[in-house]
Write an enzyme that holds these catalytic residues in place. Structure first.
Site, PDB file in Angstrom:
ATOM      1  N   ASP A 186      44.583  30.518  56.580  1.00 42.90           N
ATOM      2  CA  ASP A 186      45.830  31.135  56.131  1.00 42.90           C
ATOM      3  C   ASP A 186      46.516  31.767  57.340  1.00 42.90           C
ATOM      4  OD1 ASP A 186      44.603  33.526  56.742  1.00 42.90           O
ATOM      5  OD2 ASP A 186      43.726  33.630  54.761  1.00 42.90           O
TER       6      ASP A 186
ATOM      7  N   LYS B 276      44.903  25.224  51.096  1.00 40.33           N
ATOM      8  CA  LYS B 276      44.175  26.491  51.183  1.00 40.33           C
ATOM      9  C   LYS B 276      43.488  26.811  49.867  1.00 40.33           C
ATOM     10  CE  LYS B 276      47.392  27.975  54.588  1.00 40.33           C
ATOM     11  NZ  LYS B 276      48.681  28.619  54.787  1.00 40.33           N
TER      12      LYS B 276
END
Length: 216
Positions: free
Chosen positions: A139, A121
């Site tokens: 996320d 991420k």
DNA sequence: AACTCGGGGCA
DNA sequence: TGCCCAGAGTT
């Protein structure tokens, strides 16, 4: 599963709901961005902004993070949580930048992910925001919203969610999509109390309709 | 796949 | 008070 036209509607509606959905990190240089995103794990961006405001007055380059004892760095980021791990990672990461990348932040996701404290991420966010390479960082919010709306399947892995979004959203909108979905997930389609009753996307939402029926 | 790190924010 | 958070590393 939603088709491309329906996803188009979803994204347009999210933009109307959160017209200012953009990452404040955009204005940072790549190094500060990288550090800020590493710090942001499991805490709100408001807190990160508060802490980094002072932090970057003191630490401006990888060398600066290595010039202090780890206890001092820990103390400087204490209020952010998970600070022992993060301080250790930032020093390791700074050393790697100096040794391998001439003190610069590398551009490729592979190289970024090899750095301490940088996962998929964070690498996505950095390449996308700092180097304008399209990416959708999945996320918890993006994952939850995608699954509730039916953009992807419930049992899809994070990687599958990412691939589905990249396939169904035009590349030039990946970055905006990421931010819109996060705002939508954080303030409206919340994990605990989703606002289905006042949601403009209810007609398109598989989970929302189910939820409303259950309450009735 | 589950667990840990962790202070701050919010109900 | 208790629960969750714009994750990553380890087992």
């Amino acid at each position: 599963m939603l088709n491309k036209t329906q996803i188009r509607q979803v994204l347009d509606t999210m933009e109307e709901m959160f017209p200012d959905a953009e990452c404040e990190l955009v204005h940072r240089n790549p190094f500060e961005l990288l550090i800020a995103v590493v710090l942001s794990a499991q805490c709100t961006d408001a807190l990160v902004n508060k802490v980094t405001k002072d932090l970057f007055l003191k630490y401006k380059a990888p060398e600066d993070f290595l010039a202090v004892p780890i206890e001092e760095l820990q103390n400087d980021i204490r209020s952010i949580g998970l600070y022992r791990n993060k301080a250790k990672n930032i020093q390791k990461l700074s050393a790697a930048l100096i040794e391998k990348y001439d003190g610069e932040v590398p551009h490729s996701k592979i190289e970024l992910e090899s750095l301490a404290g940088v996962g998929r991420k964070t690498a996505n966010v950095v390449t996308s925001v700092a180097f304008s390479e399209p990416a959708i960082a999945v996320d918890t919010h993006v994952e939850r919203v995608s699954k509730r709306l039916g953009i992807c399947r419930w049992k899809d892995s994070v990687l599958e969610v990412e691939n589905t979004l990249m396939r169904k959203v035009p590349k030039e909108e990946w970055s905006e999509t990421h931010h819109r979905m996060i705002f939508f997930g954080r303030y409206h389609c919340k994990a605990k109390n989703p606002q289905c009753g006042i949601c403009p996307l209810l007609d398109l939402c598989r989970e929302g309709k189910k939820r409303i029926k259950k309450l009735a």
